[in-house]
Design a protein around this motif. Structure first.
Motif, mmCIF file in Angstrom:
data_model
loop_
_atom_site.group_PDB
_atom_site.id
_atom_site.type_symbol
_atom_site.label_atom_id
_atom_site.label_comp_id
_atom_site.label_asym_id
_atom_site.label_seq_id
_atom_site.Cartn_x
_atom_site.Cartn_y
_atom_site.Cartn_z
ATOM 1 N N HIS A 1 8.790 -4.272 -11.046
ATOM 2 C CA HIS A 1 7.451 -4.413 -11.143
ATOM 3 C C HIS A 1 6.965 -2.456 -11.333
ATOM 4 N N VAL A 2 7.762 -1.788 -10.896
ATOM 5 C CA VAL A 2 7.578 -0.033 -10.936
ATOM 6 C C VAL A 2 7.990 0.163 -12.183
ATOM 7 N N GLU A 3 9.133 -0.261 -12.456
ATOM 8 C CA GLU A 3 9.729 0.059 -13.977
ATOM 9 C C GLU A 3 9.057 -0.311 -15.065
ATOM 10 N N ASP A 4 8.420 -1.836 -14.909
ATOM 11 C CA ASP A 4 7.528 -2.215 -15.990
ATOM 12 C C ASP A 4 6.163 -1.634 -16.016
ATOM 13 N N GLY A 5 5.762 -0.801 -15.333
ATOM 14 C CA GLY A 5 4.497 -0.031 -15.087
ATOM 15 C C GLY A 5 3.377 -1.045 -14.510
ATOM 16 N N GLY A 6 4.036 -2.389 -13.705
ATOM 17 C CA GLY A 6 3.168 -3.350 -13.283
ATOM 18 C C GLY A 6 2.279 -3.136 -12.238
ATOM 19 N N ASP A 7 1.274 -3.724 -11.877
ATOM 20 C CA ASP A 7 0.567 -3.513 -10.602
ATOM 21 C C ASP A 7 1.450 -3.961 -9.370
ATOM 22 N N VAL A 8 1.613 -3.152 -8.764
ATOM 23 C CA VAL A 8 2.669 -3.414 -7.490
ATOM 24 C C VAL A 8 2.148 -4.322 -6.701
ATOM 25 N N ARG A 9 0.567 -4.494 -6.666
ATOM 26 C CA ARG A 9 0.071 -5.445 -5.571
ATOM 27 C C ARG A 9 0.427 -6.880 -6.038
ATOM 28 N N ARG A 10 0.821 -7.124 -7.175
ATOM 29 C CA ARG A 10 1.159 -8.628 -7.532
ATOM 30 C C ARG A 10 2.569 -8.845 -6.937
ATOM 31 N N ILE A 11 3.309 -8.118 -6.334
ATOM 32 C CA ILE A 11 4.283 -8.519 -5.664
ATOM 33 C C ILE A 11 3.844 -9.310 -4.331
ATOM 34 N N ALA A 12 2.698 -8.928 -3.846
ATOM 35 C CA ALA A 12 2.437 -9.352 -2.588
ATOM 36 C C ALA A 12 2.603 -10.959 -2.446
ATOM 37 N N GLY A 13 1.986 -11.534 -3.169
ATOM 38 C CA GLY A 13 2.052 -13.271 -3.289
ATOM 39 C C GLY A 13 3.631 -13.747 -3.089
ATOM 40 N N PRO A 14 4.166 -13.393 -4.096
ATOM 41 C CA PRO A 14 5.610 -13.757 -3.766
ATOM 42 C C PRO A 14 6.461 -13.343 -2.696
ATOM 43 N N ALA A 15 5.962 -12.036 -2.275
ATOM 44 C CA ALA A 15 6.765 -11.457 -1.018
ATOM 45 C C ALA A 15 6.165 -12.301 0.076
ATOM 46 N N VAL A 16 4.956 -12.731 0.232
ATOM 47 C CA VAL A 16 4.571 -13.441 1.487
ATOM 48 C C VAL A 16 5.238 -14.693 1.410
ATOM 49 N N ALA A 17 5.171 -15.341 0.200
ATOM 50 C CA ALA A 17 5.726 -16.693 0.057
ATOM 51 C C ALA A 17 7.125 -16.802 0.396
ATOM 52 N N ALA B 1 0.883 -1.229 0.111
ATOM 53 C CA ALA B 1 -0.086 -0.189 0.071
ATOM 54 C C ALA B 1 0.879 1.236 -0.002
ATOM 55 N N HIS B 2 2.034 1.395 0.656
ATOM 56 C CA HIS B 2 2.767 2.367 0.831
ATOM 57 C C HIS B 2 3.587 2.567 -0.656
ATOM 58 N N ILE B 3 4.060 1.392 -1.148
ATOM 59 C CA ILE B 3 4.653 1.596 -2.223
ATOM 60 C C ILE B 3 3.678 2.296 -3.469
ATOM 61 N N GLU B 4 2.389 1.463 -3.477
ATOM 62 C CA GLU B 4 1.585 2.043 -4.469
ATOM 63 C C GLU B 4 1.235 3.448 -4.369
ATOM 64 N N ALA B 5 1.251 4.063 -3.400
ATOM 65 C CA ALA B 5 0.863 5.446 -3.196
ATOM 66 C C ALA B 5 1.943 6.464 -4.014
ATOM 67 N N PRO C 1 4.862 5.298 -6.180
ATOM 68 C CA PRO C 1 5.904 4.297 -6.928
ATOM 69 C C PRO C 1 7.056 4.972 -7.390
ATOM 70 N N ALA C 2 6.730 6.125 -7.732
ATOM 71 C CA ALA C 2 7.989 6.851 -8.583
ATOM 72 C C ALA C 2 9.267 7.257 -7.487
ATOM 73 N N VAL C 3 8.672 7.551 -6.226
ATOM 74 C CA VAL C 3 9.552 7.962 -4.977
ATOM 75 C C VAL C 3 10.209 6.855 -4.577
ATOM 76 N N THR C 4 9.346 5.715 -4.448
ATOM 77 C CA THR C 4 10.286 4.353 -4.361
ATOM 78 C C THR C 4 11.345 3.987 -5.230
ATOM 79 N N LEU C 5 10.876 3.955 -6.594
ATOM 80 C CA LEU C 5 11.829 3.919 -7.547
ATOM 81 C C LEU C 5 13.215 4.548 -7.476
ATOM 82 N N SER C 6 12.849 5.703 -7.065
ATOM 83 C CA SER C 6 14.018 6.766 -6.912
ATOM 84 C C SER C 6 15.001 6.449 -5.911
ATOM 85 N N TRP C 7 14.287 5.919 -4.875
ATOM 86 C CA TRP C 7 15.182 5.359 -3.834
ATOM 87 C C TRP C 7 15.992 4.193 -4.209
ATOM 88 N N ILE C 8 15.479 3.316 -4.850
ATOM 89 C CA ILE C 8 16.067 1.972 -5.408
ATOM 90 C C ILE C 8 16.841 2.319 -6.417
#
Length: 193
Positions: free
Chosen positions: A168-184, A94-98, A100-107
């Motif tokens: 995901h952010v660079e590809d313009g993908g839905d950041v919510r899609r990282i939730a499943g792999p992140a939880v796993a 949720a934080h990243i989704e709000a 995404p560009a700032v997060t990408l700048s950090w990374i």
């Protein structure tokens, strides 16, 4: 002590930088873009920051502190450890989704600043690692017989999550899609303790 006017000017400028990063990216953002979004002057900008780089470092420092606060507030330490992982990942996403560009700048952008951004990066990763160690020492983890994650293992988990987020952010993908792999991944790593 910082006056309320100076503090509000700094906040407006940081918000202006965030808006410009979302619009143009950090590299293409100019001080003129920042002050346009902040609805203030270059003079006001230079009263607060030595330049665009210093403004970015402060924006990212605050963004990282907000991320940690958001995750800590979302996790109920009494819940089952698996629920806590889902709570933490949901808050992260949720934080990243709000912003995404700032997060990408950090990374991606901050490392290019070199020595000027190294303390920011070190501080953020130290605080995130400490947060994970603390969260995994909660009652829900202890009841499951799990020990707190070590600092190095927390760092490995965080590094993978950062890279997955960036892709995901660079590809313009839905950041919510990282939730499943992140939880796993977090469940596998943290549950192995």
């Amino acid at each position: 002590m910082t006056s309320p006017v100076l503090a509000s000017n700094a906040e407006r400028l940081l918000d202006g930088l965030a808006a410009s990063i979302g619009e143009r990216g950090y590299r293409d953002t100019t001080v003129a873009d920042i002050v346009r979004h902040a609805r203030t002057s270059k003079r006001t900008f230079y009263e607060q920051f030595a330049g665009k780089q210093e403004c970015l470092i402060e924006l990212l420092r605050r963004n990282n502190a907000d991320l940690i606060s958001t995750i800590e507030a979302a996790v109920d330490p009494e819940e089952d450890w698996r629920v806590q992982i889902r709570q933490a990942v949901s808050a992260y996403v949720a934080h990243i989704e709000a912003r995404p560009a700032v997060t990408l700048s950090w990374i991606r952008e901050a490392p290019a600043l070199g020595a000027a951004a190294q303390p920011l990066h070190r501080q953020a990763m130290d605080h995130l690692t400490d947060m994970l160690v603390t969260l995994t020492g909660s009652a829900g983890f202890r009841r499951a017989g799990l020990t707190p994650v070590s600092g190095p293992m927390a760092l490995i988990l965080l590094g993978g999550l950062r890279e997955l987020t960036a892709l995901h952010v660079e590809d313009g993908g839905d950041v919510r899609r990282i939730a499943g792999p992140a939880v796993a991944a977090a469940s596998a790593l943290l549950g192995a303790g």
